[in-house]
Design an enzyme around this catalytic site. Structure first.
Site, short mmCIF file in Angstrom:
data_model
loop_
_atom_site.label_atom_id
_atom_site.label_comp_id
_atom_site.label_asym_id
_atom_site.label_seq_id
_atom_site.Cartn_x
_atom_site.Cartn_y
_atom_site.Cartn_z
N TYR A 94 3.40 6.79 9.97
CA TYR A 94 2.56 5.64 9.69
C TYR A 94 3.39 4.49 8.92
O TYR A 94 3.21 3.23 9.25
CB TYR A 94 1.42 6.08 8.80
CG TYR A 94 0.39 4.96 8.55
CD1 TYR A 94 -0.60 4.91 9.47
CD2 TYR A 94 0.31 4.02 7.55
CE1 TYR A 94 -1.67 4.01 9.36
CE2 TYR A 94 -0.52 3.10 7.29
CZ TYR A 94 -1.62 3.13 8.24
OH TYR A 94 -2.50 2.06 8.14
N PRO A 104 -5.15 0.59 18.40
CA PRO A 104 -4.68 -0.15 17.03
C PRO A 104 -4.78 1.14 16.07
O PRO A 104 -4.34 0.72 14.98
CB PRO A 104 -5.64 -1.19 17.01
CG PRO A 104 -6.90 -1.07 17.82
CD PRO A 104 -6.16 -0.20 18.96
N LYS A 130 0.31 0.05 14.89
CA LYS A 130 1.87 -0.14 15.58
C LYS A 130 1.96 -1.06 16.51
O LYS A 130 3.17 -1.54 16.68
CB LYS A 130 2.08 1.45 16.18
CG LYS A 130 2.12 2.53 15.38
CD LYS A 130 3.31 2.33 14.75
CE LYS A 130 3.50 3.42 13.38
NZ LYS A 130 3.20 2.98 12.11
N HIS A 133 0.84 -1.14 -0.09
CA HIS A 133 0.19 0.00 -0.13
C HIS A 133 0.74 1.25 -0.02
O HIS A 133 1.67 1.35 1.05
CB HIS A 133 -1.17 0.00 1.20
CG HIS A 133 -2.15 -0.95 0.87
ND1 HIS A 133 -3.19 -0.82 1.56
CD2 HIS A 133 -2.56 -1.91 0.19
CE1 HIS A 133 -4.30 -1.73 1.40
NE2 HIS A 133 -3.68 -2.33 0.22
N TYR A 169 -9.48 5.75 6.88
CA TYR A 169 -9.55 5.99 8.35
C TYR A 169 -10.95 6.91 8.46
O TYR A 169 -10.71 8.11 7.68
CB TYR A 169 -8.71 6.60 9.04
CG TYR A 169 -7.46 5.52 9.32
CD1 TYR A 169 -6.58 5.26 8.20
CD2 TYR A 169 -7.11 4.94 10.32
CE1 TYR A 169 -5.59 4.01 8.49
CE2 TYR A 169 -6.34 3.84 10.67
CZ TYR A 169 -5.52 3.59 9.58
OH TYR A 169 -4.52 2.60 9.96
#
Ligand SMILES: Cc1cc2nc3c(=O)[nH]c(=O)nc-3n(C[C@H](O)[C@H](O)[C@H](O)COP(=O)(O)OP(=O)(O)OC[C@H]3O[C@@H](n4cnc5c(N)ncnc54)[C@H](O)[C@@H]3O)c2cc1C
Length: 395
Positions: A389, A297, A301, A76, A205
């Site tokens: 990220y 979550p 991580k 991704h 998200y």
């Protein structure tokens, strides 16, 4: 009669951190025995995380367990943030000079690690009950445990506590040896896994007035969706149709329309917590992964931190056995915690940015939207999100 054996590193827990440590040490000729409370089937079937940082993928390659990952994982290059009815892409690769994340389930990572340990004749003891750590403040630590009705003692040079948040190793330390830092969030995540194609090629998200939602996946045919729920919510109160309706209500219209639904394979509620125990070493006992820290979550991580701890710990143990050095063992806790706290900060920030808090006011909700708008419209702010990220460097 107690059966007595010896190894170099006694590992408690066959989660990703314990298995990865055992494999990396084995490849350098260092002996380990892994003691696991659960059965082999349980360990292989457990469904958890699924987004791997590049640093973790590199470690899996070094551990010679990345063949299937290289064939099957999804790369991704971005994620989406959705708020106020619109979707915005964060170009992870473009903003970080080429870094990406890899989507590959923790279940698959565990299967690959167990297969590799078994192929190399690694010692994994399943259903080890009443594991207890002794004498780790001396140079002769021991682990005792029971399998069926047999009593066993494992003598070792070091103990690695890789037994997760509810494990026994952290709890065996003297109370005043550790300092714990904790935040428990006033909500949980209800997760659903289904054999359906993901709604989008990348994770979405969603910040929504009804609560947070995450569209994630494990493969091109298997989706993982989450919705924010009450901390004490029961998964049984959510028949599949209710879950899908609620998820649709929290997605932007085009995503809601494209959502493919189907029967759930798994549905569960996870609490959200930030937790760090310091230091991560006491004498010859080293904590790693969830045994030492937990993140909510939202930043993906938890699993990645387990891997970075093992990077520092395996390097320190290898330096000890190959070069007689103990400086890296001495600096393990500090090195691991520097990275842990940055991931704690990022996970807390993502959680605060995206969820509805029971006591949040309309003012707080507008601030969240303003911050999200800033993140998607400022290259500097988007870069800060992206570099965290994809994972901060290991050193
Ligand atoms: C329900 C759930 C969902 C999650 N979802 C995500 C996610 O979406 N994204 C993300 O990034 N992270 C997620 N996480 C976190 C991630 O899965 C963990 O950070 C990761 O598993 C940590 O690996 P570990 O090896 O340190 O610990 P664990 O995976 O917890 O492994 C610890 C092992 O020790 C064993 N053990 C425990 N006690 C004992 C004992 N007394 N004796 C012997 N063995 C023992 C356990 O059975 C287990 O096998 C999730 C965690 C949970 C619980």
């Amino acid at each position: 009669m107690t059966d007595m054996t010896r190894t170099q590193v006694g590992v408690v827990g066959a989660g990703p951190s314990g298995l990865l440590l055992s494999q990396l040490l084995h490849l350098q000729g260092i002996e380990t025995v892994v003691l696991e409370r659960r059965s082999r089937d349980y360990v292989l079937g457990r469904i958890r995380a699924g987004v791997l940082e590049q640093g973790m993928v590199e470690m899996l390659k070094r551990a010679q367990v990345a063949d299937r990952l290289s064939r099957e994982a999804l790369i991704h290059e971005g994620i989406e943030l959705a708020f106020a009815g619109r979707r915005h892409r964060i170009d992870l690769k473009g903003l970080t000079g080429g870094s990406v994340v890899t989507v590959y389930g923790q279940t698959e990572v565990t299967r690959d690690l167990v297969a590799a340990r078994e192929a190399l004749g690694g010692q994994l003891v399943y259903e080890a009950n009443d594991v207890a750590a002794h004498d780790f403040d001396s140079d002769k630590p021991r682990l005792t445990y029971r399998v069926d009705s047999g009593e066993h003692e494992l003598r070792c040079d070091f103990i690695a506590g890789c037994d997760g948040f509810h494990g026994v190793t952290r709890q065996s330390l003297p109370r005043d040896a550790l300092r714990a830092y904790e935040r428990v969030y006033p909500f949980g995540w209800l997760g659903l896994l289904s054999e359906t194609p993901p709604v989008s090629d990348e994770l979405i998200y969603n910040n929504h007035e009804r609560g947070f939602a995450l569209c994630s996946m494990r493969s091109r045919h298997r989706s993982r969706y989450y919705i924010q729920c009450a901390a004490d919510e029961k998964a049984e109160a959510w028949p599949d149709a209710r879950f899908w309706d609620e998820l649709r209500a929290r997605l932007p219209a085009d995503a809601a329309e494209a959502l493919a639904t189907g029967p759930s394979i798994e549905k569960s509620v996870a609490p959200l917590r930030s937790f760090v125990a310091e230091p991560m070493r006491f004498g010859r006992l080293f904590l790693a992964g969830d045994a030492a820290h937990i993140v909510p979550p939202t930043g993906a991580k938890g699993l990645n931190l387990a891997a970075s701890d093992i990077h520092f710990l395996s390097r320190a143990l290898i330096a000890f056995y190959e070069e007689g050095r103990d400086d890296l063992l001495d600096s393990y806790s500090e090195a691991a915690l520097r990275r842990v706290w940055k991931a704690e900060r990022f996970s807390w920030w993502m959680t605060s940015l995206l969820h509805r808090f029971p006591d949040s006011s309309p003012f707080d909700a507008r601030l969240q939207l303003a911050e999200l708008d800033y993140v998607v419209s400022s290259r500097a702010a988007a870069t800060a999100l992206a570099e965290n990220y994809v994972g901060l460097p290991y050193e």
